[in-house]
Write an enzyme that holds these catalytic residues in place. Structure first.
Site, PDB file in Angstrom:
ATOM      1  N   GLN A  70      59.268 100.567  19.485  1.00  0.00           N
ATOM      2  CA  GLN A  70      60.479 100.566  18.662  1.00  0.00           C
ATOM      3  C   GLN A  70      60.550  99.298  17.807  1.00  0.00           C
ATOM      4  O   GLN A  70      60.906  99.344  16.625  1.00  0.00           O
ATOM      5  CB  GLN A  70      61.716 100.657  19.563  1.00  0.00           C
ATOM      6  CG  GLN A  70      63.027 100.866  18.808  1.00  0.00           C
ATOM      7  CD  GLN A  70      63.138 102.266  18.221  1.00  0.00           C
ATOM      8  OE1 GLN A  70      62.487 103.188  18.696  1.00  0.00           O
ATOM      9  NE2 GLN A  70      63.964 102.419  17.210  1.00  0.00           N
ATOM     10  N   THR A  80      39.304 110.439  38.928  1.00  0.00           N
ATOM     11  CA  THR A  80      38.872 109.338  38.073  1.00  0.00           C
ATOM     12  C   THR A  80      37.401 109.025  38.316  1.00  0.00           C
ATOM     13  O   THR A  80      36.960 108.951  39.458  1.00  0.00           O
ATOM     14  CB  THR A  80      39.728 108.088  38.342  1.00  0.00           C
ATOM     15  OG1 THR A  80      41.099 108.400  38.069  1.00  0.00           O
ATOM     16  CG2 THR A  80      39.294 106.933  37.461  1.00  0.00           C
ATOM     17  N   GLU A  88      46.061 101.213  46.783  1.00  0.00           N
ATOM     18  CA  GLU A  88      46.070 101.789  45.435  1.00  0.00           C
ATOM     19  C   GLU A  88      47.439 101.632  44.785  1.00  0.00           C
ATOM     20  O   GLU A  88      47.543 101.268  43.602  1.00  0.00           O
ATOM     21  CB  GLU A  88      45.690 103.270  45.503  1.00  0.00           C
ATOM     22  CG  GLU A  88      45.678 103.964  44.153  1.00  0.00           C
ATOM     23  CD  GLU A  88      45.379 105.447  44.241  1.00  0.00           C
ATOM     24  OE1 GLU A  88      45.270 106.097  43.179  1.00  0.00           O
ATOM     25  OE2 GLU A  88      45.254 105.976  45.369  1.00  0.00           O
ATOM     26  N   GLY A  90      48.836 117.319  45.233  1.00  0.00           N
ATOM     27  CA  GLY A  90      48.317 115.980  45.020  1.00  0.00           C
ATOM     28  C   GLY A  90      48.428 115.116  46.256  1.00  0.00           C
ATOM     29  O   GLY A  90      47.492 114.985  47.031  1.00  0.00           O
ATOM     30  N   GLY A 111      50.817 108.805  43.889  1.00  0.00           N
ATOM     31  CA  GLY A 111      52.052 109.313  44.482  1.00  0.00           C
ATOM     32  C   GLY A 111      53.159 109.266  43.454  1.00  0.00           C
ATOM     33  O   GLY A 111      53.527 108.192  42.966  1.00  0.00           O
ATOM     34  N   ARG A 171      57.346  89.555  11.363  1.00  0.00           N
ATOM     35  CA  ARG A 171      57.906  90.568  10.473  1.00  0.00           C
ATOM     36  C   ARG A 171      59.249  90.127   9.904  1.00  0.00           C
ATOM     37  O   ARG A 171      60.112  89.623  10.640  1.00  0.00           O
ATOM     38  CB  ARG A 171      58.080  91.876  11.252  1.00  0.00           C
ATOM     39  CG  ARG A 171      58.665  93.027  10.469  1.00  0.00           C
ATOM     40  CD  ARG A 171      57.662  93.579   9.480  1.00  0.00           C
ATOM     41  NE  ARG A 171      58.088  94.875   8.982  1.00  0.00           N
ATOM     42  CZ  ARG A 171      57.457  95.531   8.011  1.00  0.00           C
ATOM     43  NH1 ARG A 171      56.369  95.024   7.467  1.00  0.00           N
ATOM     44  NH2 ARG A 171      57.898  96.705   7.604  1.00  0.00           N
ATOM     45  N   GLN A 195      70.042  89.485  16.092  1.00  0.00           N
ATOM     46  CA  GLN A 195      70.545  89.460  17.469  1.00  0.00           C
ATOM     47  C   GLN A 195      70.107  90.692  18.263  1.00  0.00           C
ATOM     48  O   GLN A 195      69.737  90.589  19.443  1.00  0.00           O
ATOM     49  CB  GLN A 195      72.072  89.367  17.473  1.00  0.00           C
ATOM     50  CG  GLN A 195      72.670  89.215  18.873  1.00  0.00           C
ATOM     51  CD  GLN A 195      74.180  89.218  18.852  1.00  0.00           C
ATOM     52  OE1 GLN A 195      74.796  90.211  18.425  1.00  0.00           O
ATOM     53  NE2 GLN A 195      74.794  88.128  19.280  1.00  0.00           N
ATOM     54  N   GLY A 210      57.979  99.373  15.064  1.00  0.00           N
ATOM     55  CA  GLY A 210      58.271 100.392  14.072  1.00  0.00           C
ATOM     56  C   GLY A 210      57.042 101.222  13.733  1.00  0.00           C
ATOM     57  O   GLY A 210      56.309 101.661  14.623  1.00  0.00           O
ATOM     58  N   GLU A 259      58.985 110.638  42.733  1.00  0.00           N
ATOM     59  CA  GLU A 259      59.832 111.346  43.698  1.00  0.00           C
ATOM     60  C   GLU A 259      59.280 111.228  45.120  1.00  0.00           C
ATOM     61  O   GLU A 259      60.037 111.071  46.090  1.00  0.00           O
ATOM     62  CB  GLU A 259      59.945 112.825  43.299  1.00  0.00           C
ATOM     63  CG  GLU A 259      60.623 113.071  41.959  1.00  0.00           C
ATOM     64  CD  GLU A 259      59.725 112.840  40.754  1.00  0.00           C
ATOM     65  OE1 GLU A 259      60.229 112.911  39.623  1.00  0.00           O
ATOM     66  OE2 GLU A 259      58.508 112.563  40.936  1.00  0.00           O
TER      67      GLU A 259
END
Length: 385
Positions: free
Chosen positions: A341, A162, A244, A135, A369, A270, A281, A344, A372
């Protein structure tokens, strides 16, 4: 009181932010989920974006563009990400990585042949660098272009491209010389060239963005399609990568912000155990941690962009750019996870911004890139190895 993300932003930056926000709210956000499910978005979107003055950002006026600094690009990437569709962002603005080498080092004939049509939304531009064998290791690419008379004959393969299926113009990295970076050139290859074929790739995310593998089988390309000088393409590619990566970092901030907004809106609506989620909390702490990471990532991205504008030749800024991209991508991943999360079951069902962004978080840590590579590049820029 409204506080700008960075004091370096001027009135024109904020005016452009307003333009972007209205365009995204009107033309992208209402349709993002349907486009994702369909696996594409209308080609007319390119012309709409052009009419709104978005496609020409950063390109010369004589070809239909609007000169802009890097902070303007940051605003663009951050705002379009709020739609929660990486696929629209990647493909609609693939010319921002496909066409800059033409604008920067292409011949006048190439510029006039390609840029006006692309910036008007009539044609689509793509960048073809990555190969199945590697790559970001551009210096060792294997696709070859051999000069035969007045033509280059191209053989090889590109992948993860792309806009690879629908693009009209491809800026392709090829080997015209010996091994290493000194043998790399850039060629413009049009989609209808005999021997040039494409095949679509299915992905974890970015569903509405077409991504393809490209095959070149003795494709003849006029020597006039050489972008810049022969064997001098590596420098243009590296310059392209920096822009980029900054755009991806800014987009990651926008995606993280979208996740925070969705989680907060759900927590205020909710009810569980007799009270709103936001009154628990544990949820408030979760939201504050998301806000902390969004704020820190945005500060890094804007600070790095400002430094690149003020002193573009300082090598240490490249290290900061690499770190900013990694940090912002991590913030996006964290916020996407915490948003799902918090939502839900609603976050697990297809159709929400958070669900789409959760699927797309990983590509931001890979594209432009991998994490790493960014760390290693930063270390070398800082003189640590």
């Amino acid at each position: 009181m409204t506080v700008k993300p960075h004091p370096a932003l001027a009135e024109e930056h904020e005016a452009f932010r307003d333009t972007m926000r209205r365009f995204v709210a009107r033309e992208i956000a209402p349709y993002a989920n349907a486009w994702d499910e369909a696996g594409e978005f209308p080609r007319e979107m390119y012309r709409k974006a052009a009419r709104a003055g978005l496609l020409g950002v950063g390109f010369p006026e004589e070809y239909g563009g609007t000169p802009a600094d890097l902070l303007m690009h940051v605003v663009l990437s951050e705002e379009i990400a709020l739609a929660g569709s990486g696929g629209v962002h990647a493909s609609l603005f693939s010319h921002q990585i496909g066409s800059p080498p033409i604008a920067a080092v292409g011949s006048e004939e190439l510029k006039r042949r390609v840029l006006p049509a692309v910036l008007a939304g009539d044609k689509i531009s793509a960048l073809a660098i990555t190969e199945p064998s590697g790559g970001s290791d551009v210096a060792n690419l294997k696709t070859t272009a051999r000069l035969e008379g007045a033509d280059y004959v191209v053989n090889g393969e590109k992948t993860f491209i792309t806009s690879g299926m629908r693009a009209d113009f491809f800026t392709v990295a090829v080997r015209t010389g010996g091994p290493g970076a000194a043998g790399v050139s850039l060629l413009l290859i049009e989609r209808e060239r005999p021997g040039f074929t494409r095949a679509p790739l299915k992905k974890m995310g970015w569903w509405c963005s077409d991504t393809a593998i490209l095959h070149f089988d003795n494709v003849r390309v006029p020597a006039a399609n050489l972008i810049g000088e022969e064997n001098a393409g590596f420098r243009a590619i590296m310059r392209n990568f920096n822009a980029e990566r900054l755009g991806m970092a800014a987009a990651a901030v926008g995606f993280a912000q979208a996740c925070l907004e969705d989680a907060l809106a759900w927590a205020r609506e909710r009810r569980t155990f007799g009270k709103l989620l936001v009154e628990h909390q544990a949820i408030r702490h979760k939201l504050v941690e998301m806000q902390t990471r969004v704020h820190a990532a945005r500060a890094m991205v804007y600070d790095t962009a400002w430094k690149l504008v003020e002193a573009p030749r300082e090598p240490c800024w490249i290290a900061e750019l690499c770190m900013a991209k990694n940090f912002a991508a991590r913030a996006m991943q964290f916020c996407a996870d915490e948003a799902v999360q918090t939502l839900g079951g609603a976050g697990f069902i297809r159709g929400t911004r958070a669900e789409r962004i959760y699927r797309e978080a990983k590509v931001m840590q890979i594209g432009g890139g991998a994490e790493e590579i960014m760390k290693d590049l930063a270390a070398r820029q800082l003189g640590w190895g």
